[in-house]
Write a protein that holds these residues in place. Structure first.
Motif, mmCIF file in Angstrom:
data_model
loop_
_atom_site.group_PDB
_atom_site.id
_atom_site.type_symbol
_atom_site.label_atom_id
_atom_site.label_comp_id
_atom_site.label_asym_id
_atom_site.label_seq_id
_atom_site.Cartn_x
_atom_site.Cartn_y
_atom_site.Cartn_z
ATOM 1 N N TYR A 1 -1.006 -0.543 -4.489
ATOM 2 C CA TYR A 1 -2.428 0.203 -3.908
ATOM 3 C C TYR A 1 -1.943 0.519 -3.657
ATOM 4 C CZ TYR A 1 -3.762 -4.630 -4.496
ATOM 5 O OH TYR A 1 -4.628 -5.984 -5.107
ATOM 6 N N VAL A 2 -3.355 1.770 -3.644
ATOM 7 C CA VAL A 2 -3.501 4.036 -3.093
ATOM 8 C C VAL A 2 -4.823 3.869 -2.429
ATOM 9 C CG1 VAL A 2 -1.713 4.523 -4.590
ATOM 10 C CG2 VAL A 2 -3.579 4.349 -5.207
ATOM 11 N N TYR A 3 -4.209 4.503 -0.829
ATOM 12 C CA TYR A 3 -5.925 4.757 -0.351
ATOM 13 C C TYR A 3 -6.659 6.011 -0.999
ATOM 14 C CZ TYR A 3 -9.375 6.039 3.111
ATOM 15 O OH TYR A 3 -10.615 6.265 3.991
ATOM 16 N N LEU B 1 -6.627 -3.084 2.997
ATOM 17 C CA LEU B 1 -6.373 -3.106 1.987
ATOM 18 C C LEU B 1 -7.951 -2.966 0.943
ATOM 19 C CD1 LEU B 1 -3.770 -4.041 -0.406
ATOM 20 C CD2 LEU B 1 -4.984 -6.307 -0.455
ATOM 21 N N SER B 2 -9.057 -3.543 1.340
ATOM 22 C CA SER B 2 -10.011 -3.277 1.082
ATOM 23 C C SER B 2 -10.951 -2.125 0.671
ATOM 24 C CB SER B 2 -11.358 -4.123 2.069
ATOM 25 O OG SER B 2 -11.171 -3.410 3.212
ATOM 26 N N LEU B 3 -10.102 -1.080 1.386
ATOM 27 C CA LEU B 3 -10.119 -0.090 1.416
ATOM 28 C C LEU B 3 -9.384 0.598 -0.193
ATOM 29 C CD1 LEU B 3 -10.247 1.389 4.920
ATOM 30 C CD2 LEU B 3 -12.356 0.411 3.581
ATOM 31 N N CYS B 4 -8.789 0.204 -0.461
ATOM 32 C CA CYS B 4 -7.590 0.966 -1.244
ATOM 33 C C CYS B 4 -8.460 0.263 -2.973
ATOM 34 C CB CYS B 4 -6.478 0.246 -1.110
ATOM 35 S SG CYS B 4 -5.543 0.937 0.641
ATOM 36 N N GLU C 1 -1.522 11.317 -8.508
ATOM 37 C CA GLU C 1 -0.724 12.109 -7.144
ATOM 38 C C GLU C 1 0.715 11.707 -8.666
ATOM 39 O OE1 GLU C 1 -3.607 10.899 -6.867
ATOM 40 O OE2 GLU C 1 -4.444 12.290 -5.192
ATOM 41 N N ILE C 2 0.613 9.742 -8.917
ATOM 42 C CA ILE C 2 2.375 8.885 -9.059
ATOM 43 C C ILE C 2 2.854 9.492 -10.726
ATOM 44 C CG2 ILE C 2 3.075 6.868 -9.266
ATOM 45 C CD1 ILE C 2 1.906 7.726 -6.167
ATOM 46 N N VAL C 3 1.447 9.656 -11.036
ATOM 47 C CA VAL C 3 1.639 10.379 -12.569
ATOM 48 C C VAL C 3 2.581 11.543 -12.577
ATOM 49 C CG1 VAL C 3 1.030 10.385 -14.997
ATOM 50 C CG2 VAL C 3 -0.485 8.962 -13.444
ATOM 51 N N ILE D 1 0.842 -1.461 -0.128
ATOM 52 C CA ILE D 1 -0.415 -0.048 0.139
ATOM 53 C C ILE D 1 0.901 0.960 -0.362
ATOM 54 C CG2 ILE D 1 -1.354 1.605 1.304
ATOM 55 C CD1 ILE D 1 -2.751 -1.648 2.483
ATOM 56 N N ALA D 2 0.740 2.110 -0.686
ATOM 57 C CA ALA D 2 1.479 3.352 -1.514
ATOM 58 C C ALA D 2 1.376 4.450 -0.535
ATOM 59 C CB ALA D 2 1.581 3.849 -2.347
ATOM 60 N N PRO D 3 2.504 5.338 0.098
ATOM 61 C CA PRO D 3 2.015 6.392 0.820
ATOM 62 C C PRO D 3 1.612 6.648 0.326
ATOM 63 C CG PRO D 3 4.526 6.147 0.497
ATOM 64 C CD PRO D 3 3.608 4.298 -0.500
ATOM 65 N N PRO D 4 0.793 7.792 1.290
ATOM 66 C CA PRO D 4 0.035 8.830 0.471
ATOM 67 C C PRO D 4 1.193 10.412 -0.043
ATOM 68 C CG PRO D 4 0.176 9.427 3.041
ATOM 69 C CD PRO D 4 0.900 8.104 3.105
ATOM 70 N N THR D 5 0.701 10.516 -1.054
ATOM 71 C CA THR D 5 1.665 11.712 -1.726
ATOM 72 C C THR D 5 1.388 13.307 -2.162
ATOM 73 O OG1 THR D 5 0.136 12.145 -3.193
ATOM 74 C CG2 THR D 5 1.513 10.224 -3.861
ATOM 75 N N SER D 6 0.912 13.583 -0.144
ATOM 76 C CA SER D 6 0.762 14.899 -0.286
ATOM 77 C C SER D 6 2.318 15.878 0.957
ATOM 78 C CB SER D 6 0.723 14.984 1.009
ATOM 79 O OG SER D 6 1.125 14.532 2.733
ATOM 80 N N GLN D 7 3.479 15.267 0.910
ATOM 81 C CA GLN D 7 4.759 15.712 1.004
ATOM 82 C C GLN D 7 6.288 15.387 -0.016
ATOM 83 O OE1 GLN D 7 6.867 15.632 4.546
ATOM 84 N NE2 GLN D 7 4.140 15.306 5.772
ATOM 85 N N VAL D 8 5.794 15.959 -1.557
ATOM 86 C CA VAL D 8 6.510 15.829 -2.541
ATOM 87 C C VAL D 8 7.910 14.608 -2.210
ATOM 88 C CG1 VAL D 8 7.419 17.032 -3.961
ATOM 89 C CG2 VAL D 8 5.545 17.817 -3.354
#
Length: 321
Positions: free
Chosen positions: A49-51, A106-109, A282-284, A20-27
């Motif tokens: 996966y991502v949330y 994971l079920s939420l992602c 965000e990942i793109v 599960i990838a971390p959030p991308t809020s901090q560049v």
């Protein structure tokens, strides 16, 4: 570096990751994450996966589980390192409890990427990517397919024994003029490995157009010169096209192609050919920024453009002597 080495070692030993990838809020953290995981993605032993919703920046949790064997969990509050605690357990019941907790999350992602390996799916994936309008930036392991003159595609069609790749090549020839038309409207930054004359003569440089289900074809000096001359022609005629040569001996990240914040393709060229289609915005954008940083460091306009032309001409001269 150590996390990447650890991940690659586990992959090579047969482990698989559900990540599960971390959030991308901090560049800065997101860039660090991307660079660490790119080589691991290329092993084809990771499902990511991502949330999809906003995650707060207060509660942070890390959870690594090998069900029935071992689990490690760590939690902290925001940027306060003093309050964090890391727990490692080999208790069978606890590891299964942590595995269940991971599955609940994971079920939420949702998947961060689609993975394609069959010829039919690969063709659909590339066709979808090419149909998108907008600027493009890419980093490839050899000279790019888009800058190859039609003669090289014809050469590949004549020398490969893969019917579906032959069909894809024929489609490419039919739409070749559309590729050049797009350069009149949109920027195309082409970060490509420029091989040494010695490697070309030794038959070590693959032709990207020939990748498919079987082994690729390799450049001869004559065909490589033909491709380089076409890149020079494109540079002379299309201001929106930028060629940035990099040394193939130091490039370890594989092929990464991004269409203006819309879609990213991470390509594993080892057999079987595999494409990771990344559509999480965000990942793109991170992939795009990663490539733009490489381009900006190298420089590709003004005096740098002239320098690149000189470098290509010098490589042509080396191969013709």
């Amino acid at each position: 570096g150590s996390l990447q080495k650890w991940g690659l070692t586990l992959c090579h030993r047969g482990f698989r990751f559900c990540h599960i990838a971390p959030p991308t809020s901090q560049v800065n953290m997101a860039f660090d994450y991307l660079l660490r995981w790119l080589p691991i993605y290329l092993t084809r032993r990771v499902t990511t996966y991502v949330y999809p919703r906003i995650r707060d920046s207060v509660h942070r949790c890390t959870l690594l589980v090998v069900p029935g064997e071992i689990a490690m969990t760590s939690a902290s509050i925001a940027h306060q390192p003093s309050g964090g605690a890391t727990i490692i357990t080999t208790d069978n019941r606890l590891t299964h409890t942590y595995a269940s907790q991971f599955q609940d999350y994971l079920s939420l992602c949702r998947p961060m990427q689609n993975i394609y390996t069959t010829s039919e799916k690969l063709m659909q994936c590339f066709a979808r990517f090419l149909s998108l309008n907008g600027a493009r930036i890419q980093k490839v392991i050899s000279l790019s397919a888009e800058t190859a003159p039609p003669e090289i595609m014809t050469y590949c069609i004549d020398h490969i024994e893969q019917p579906k790749l032959k069909r894809l090549g024929s489609m490419y020839l039919e739409e070749f003029h559309l590729i050049e038309e797009s350069w009149k409207k949109h920027d195309f930054i082409d970060i490509a490995c420029l091989a040494s004359a010695e490697d070309v003569r030794s038959g070590k440089v693959p032709i990207i157009l020939s990748y498919g289900e079987g082994p690729p074809l390799y450049y001869t000096p004559e065909i490589y010169v033909m491709h380089l001359k076409n890149i020079l022609r494109i540079l002379e005629n299309f201001e929106n096209y930028h060629f940035i040569p990099i040394d193939p001996r130091v490039d370890k990240e594989g092929t990464l192609i991004v269409k203006d914040g819309q879609l990213a393709l991470l390509v594993r060229t080892a057999q079987p050919l595999t494409v990771f289609e990344i559509f999480q915005p965000e990942i793109v954008n991170l992939c795009q920024e990663h490539l733009l940083k490489i381009a900006d460091r190298a420089g590709y306009t003004g005096v740098f453009r002239a320098k690149v032309k000189s470098q290509i001409k010098e490589r042509i001269r080396e191969l013709l002597t």
